[in-house]
Design a protein around this motif. Structure first.
Motif, PDB file in Angstrom:
ATOM      1  N   GLY A 140       0.781  -1.231   0.000  1.00 21.13           N
ATOM      2  CA  GLY A 140       0.000   0.000   0.000  1.00 21.13           C
ATOM      3  C   GLY A 140       0.810   1.276   0.000  1.00 21.13           C
ATOM      4  N   ARG A 141       2.007   1.229  -0.575  1.00 20.01           N
ATOM      5  CA  ARG A 141       2.855   2.415  -0.654  1.00 20.01           C
ATOM      6  C   ARG A 141       2.892   2.920  -2.103  1.00 20.01           C
ATOM      7  NH1 ARG A 141       2.676   1.336   4.158  1.00 20.01           N
ATOM      8  NH2 ARG A 141       4.387   1.555   5.655  1.00 20.01           N
ATOM      9  N   ILE A 148       8.302  13.241   0.460  1.00 22.41           N
ATOM     10  CA  ILE A 148       8.953  12.371   1.452  1.00 22.41           C
ATOM     11  C   ILE A 148      10.285  11.875   0.899  1.00 22.41           C
ATOM     12  CG2 ILE A 148       8.781  10.264   2.817  1.00 22.41           C
ATOM     13  CD1 ILE A 148       5.773  10.527   2.764  1.00 22.41           C
ATOM     14  N   PHE A 149      11.366  12.270   1.548  1.00 20.31           N
ATOM     15  CA  PHE A 149      12.697  11.886   1.108  1.00 20.31           C
ATOM     16  C   PHE A 149      13.176  10.646   1.873  1.00 20.31           C
ATOM     17  CE2 PHE A 149      12.429  15.967  -0.789  1.00 20.31           C
ATOM     18  CZ  PHE A 149      13.327  15.953  -1.852  1.00 20.31           C
ATOM     19  N   PRO A 150      14.188   9.967   1.357  1.00 19.93           N
ATOM     20  CA  PRO A 150      14.654   8.707   1.971  1.00 19.93           C
ATOM     21  C   PRO A 150      15.260   8.892   3.357  1.00 19.93           C
ATOM     22  CG  PRO A 150      15.473   8.962  -0.277  1.00 19.93           C
ATOM     23  CD  PRO A 150      14.895  10.282   0.118  1.00 19.93           C
ATOM     24  N   ILE A 151      15.267   7.783   4.110  1.00 19.59           N
ATOM     25  CA  ILE A 151      15.993   7.730   5.383  1.00 19.59           C
ATOM     26  C   ILE A 151      17.475   7.609   5.059  1.00 19.59           C
ATOM     27  CG2 ILE A 151      16.413   6.365   7.471  1.00 19.59           C
ATOM     28  CD1 ILE A 151      13.496   5.397   7.248  1.00 19.59           C
ATOM     29  N   GLU A 152      18.281   8.518   5.591  1.00 25.11           N
ATOM     30  CA  GLU A 152      19.695   8.522   5.214  1.00 25.11           C
ATOM     31  C   GLU A 152      20.572   7.718   6.174  1.00 25.11           C
ATOM     32  OE1 GLU A 152      21.012  12.484   4.410  1.00 25.11           O
ATOM     33  OE2 GLU A 152      19.698  12.693   2.661  1.00 25.11           O
ATOM     34  N   ASP A 153      20.154   7.595   7.413  1.00 23.77           N
ATOM     35  CA  ASP A 153      20.941   6.821   8.385  1.00 23.77           C
ATOM     36  C   ASP A 153      20.268   5.468   8.616  1.00 23.77           C
ATOM     37  OD1 ASP A 153      18.766   8.039   9.595  1.00 23.77           O
ATOM     38  OD2 ASP A 153      19.723   8.115  11.567  1.00 23.77           O
ATOM     39  N   CYS A 163       7.773  -1.479   5.380  1.00 25.29           N
ATOM     40  CA  CYS A 163       8.000  -1.081   3.994  1.00 25.29           C
ATOM     41  C   CYS A 163       8.399   0.395   3.930  1.00 25.29           C
ATOM     42  CB  CYS A 163       6.726  -1.324   3.189  1.00 25.29           C
ATOM     43  SG  CYS A 163       6.893  -1.056   1.414  1.00 25.29           S
ATOM     44  N   ALA A 164       9.271   0.739   2.977  1.00 28.97           N
ATOM     45  CA  ALA A 164       9.684   2.132   2.790  1.00 28.97           C
ATOM     46  C   ALA A 164       8.482   2.990   2.413  1.00 28.97           C
ATOM     47  CB  ALA A 164      10.753   2.216   1.703  1.00 28.97           C
ATOM     48  N   ASP A 165       8.610   4.311   2.600  1.00 27.28           N
ATOM     49  CA  ASP A 165       7.499   5.231   2.333  1.00 27.28           C
ATOM     50  C   ASP A 165       7.103   5.252   0.862  1.00 27.28           C
ATOM     51  OD1 ASP A 165       6.941   6.334   4.955  1.00 27.28           O
ATOM     52  OD2 ASP A 165       8.932   7.232   4.840  1.00 27.28           O
ATOM     53  N   SER A 166       8.032   4.925  -0.024  1.00 32.32           N
ATOM     54  CA  SER A 166       7.728   4.852  -1.454  1.00 32.32           C
ATOM     55  C   SER A 166       8.766   3.964  -2.123  1.00 32.32           C
ATOM     56  CB  SER A 166       7.757   6.243  -2.092  1.00 32.32           C
ATOM     57  OG  SER A 166       9.092   6.725  -2.164  1.00 32.32           O
ATOM     58  N   SER A 167       8.473   3.554  -3.355  1.00 36.06           N
ATOM     59  CA  SER A 167       9.443   2.758  -4.115  1.00 36.06           C
ATOM     60  C   SER A 167      10.738   3.536  -4.310  1.00 36.06           C
ATOM     61  CB  SER A 167       8.868   2.398  -5.493  1.00 36.06           C
ATOM     62  OG  SER A 167       7.721   1.602  -5.387  1.00 36.06           O
ATOM     63  N   VAL A 168      10.611   4.814  -4.618  1.00 38.57           N
ATOM     64  CA  VAL A 168      11.801   5.630  -4.863  1.00 38.57           C
ATOM     65  C   VAL A 168      12.642   5.747  -3.601  1.00 38.57           C
ATOM     66  CG1 VAL A 168      12.603   7.953  -5.442  1.00 38.57           C
ATOM     67  CG2 VAL A 168      10.813   6.869  -6.817  1.00 38.57           C
ATOM     68  N   TRP A 214      14.695  16.450  -6.669  1.00 40.19           N
ATOM     69  CA  TRP A 214      15.097  15.039  -6.576  1.00 40.19           C
ATOM     70  C   TRP A 214      16.285  14.737  -7.485  1.00 40.19           C
ATOM     71  CZ3 TRP A 214      13.610  10.942  -3.503  1.00 40.19           C
ATOM     72  CH2 TRP A 214      12.571  11.202  -2.601  1.00 40.19           C
ATOM     73  N   LYS A 215      16.362  15.420  -8.617  1.00 39.17           N
ATOM     74  CA  LYS A 215      17.546  15.260  -9.476  1.00 39.17           C
ATOM     75  C   LYS A 215      18.786  15.741  -8.739  1.00 39.17           C
ATOM     76  CE  LYS A 215      17.809  15.864 -13.873  1.00 39.17           C
ATOM     77  NZ  LYS A 215      17.776  16.465 -15.224  1.00 39.17           N
ATOM     78  N   ARG A 216      18.658  16.860  -8.051  1.00 36.62           N
ATOM     79  CA  ARG A 216      19.788  17.367  -7.261  1.00 36.62           C
ATOM     80  C   ARG A 216      20.130  16.389  -6.143  1.00 36.62           C
ATOM     81  NH1 ARG A 216      17.026  22.275  -7.991  1.00 36.62           N
ATOM     82  NH2 ARG A 216      16.095  22.138  -5.922  1.00 36.62           N
TER      83      ARG A 216
END
Length: 223
Positions: A140-141, A148-153, A163-168, A214-216
């Motif tokens: 369901g993501r 929402i950006f990725p978890i970096e640590d 599950c991660a917040d999104s596929s990306v 996101w490209k940056r």
């Protein structure tokens, strides 16, 4: 022997729709045997590890199975696998997987290293993108959320929590890191082109989404 094991694995995983089904197992098996040829490894042990590497995955069968290798041991007993071979396979299964690597575990035998590399390679490339999307849908993501950006640590605890917040996000949190986790020369060579497919896809995707921030982010991530 291998065919009997494959039948048992198929019974367990043929209905999986999370990206860990029998099609994934077959691709990992084929790639593992290709690596085994180059690395001069025991193909029977490689085949067993490849076939059994997801039959106790915590995401599918829970932590108790994952810690005890319940299904793998049962299948090997039912197929009358040699005790020494069972020990080699279990040793490898206990150290294969991204969550295990986050905990500091790593395969020590060439057979375990080969299957680890093949498994991670199947998370890269075109099939890797499809598998991430499939897993997100099942949980369901969304594929992408600009806000929402990725978890970096990333830690093992955070990774196994859900599950991660999104596929990306998942691609950044795990997939793009796999190229540097290869343990064999065969794996390193295979991972390069598959990794680049992911990178190229993300750049095209962010262009189409007008997601310039996101490209940056990707530019900085790759540095």
């Amino acid at each position: 022997m291998i065919e009997k094991v494959k039948m048992h694995v198929n019974e367990l995983l043929n209905k999986d729709n999370s990206g860990h089904g029998i099609d994934h197992i077959n691709r990992v098996l084929e790639l593992s045997l290709k690596f085994a040829e180059k690395e001069n490894a025991n193909k029977d042990i490689v085949s067993l590890i490849a076939l059994l590497h997801d039959v106790d995955d915590y995401k599918l069968f829970g932590m108790d199975n994952a810690e005890n290798l319940t299904n793998a041991k049962m299948i090997m007993r039912d197929c009358n696998i040699d005790k020494n071979a069972q020990e080699q396979v279990c040793l490898a299964l206990n150290t294969i997987g991204y969550s295990k690597r986050l905990k500091g575990f790593c395969p020590t035998t060439i057979e375990g290293k080969i299957v680890s590399d093949a498994d991670m390679c199947d998370a890269l490339g075109a099939n890797g993108i499809l598998r991430v999307y499939t897993y997100s849908l099942k949980n369901g993501r969304p594929f992408f959320n600009k806000d929402i950006f990725p978890i970096e640590d990333m830690t093992a605890e955070k990774y196994t929590r859900g599950c991660a917040d999104s596929s990306v996000c998942h691609i950044f949190e795990k997939i793009l890191k796999l190229k540097n986790l290869m343990l064999t020369e065969s794996g390193k060579e295979e991972a390069k082109s598959r990794h680049q497919i992911i990178v190229d896809f993300l750049y095209h995707f962010f262009d189409e989404e007008n997601a310039f921030e996101w490209k940056r982010y990707l530019d900085n991530y790759l540095k």
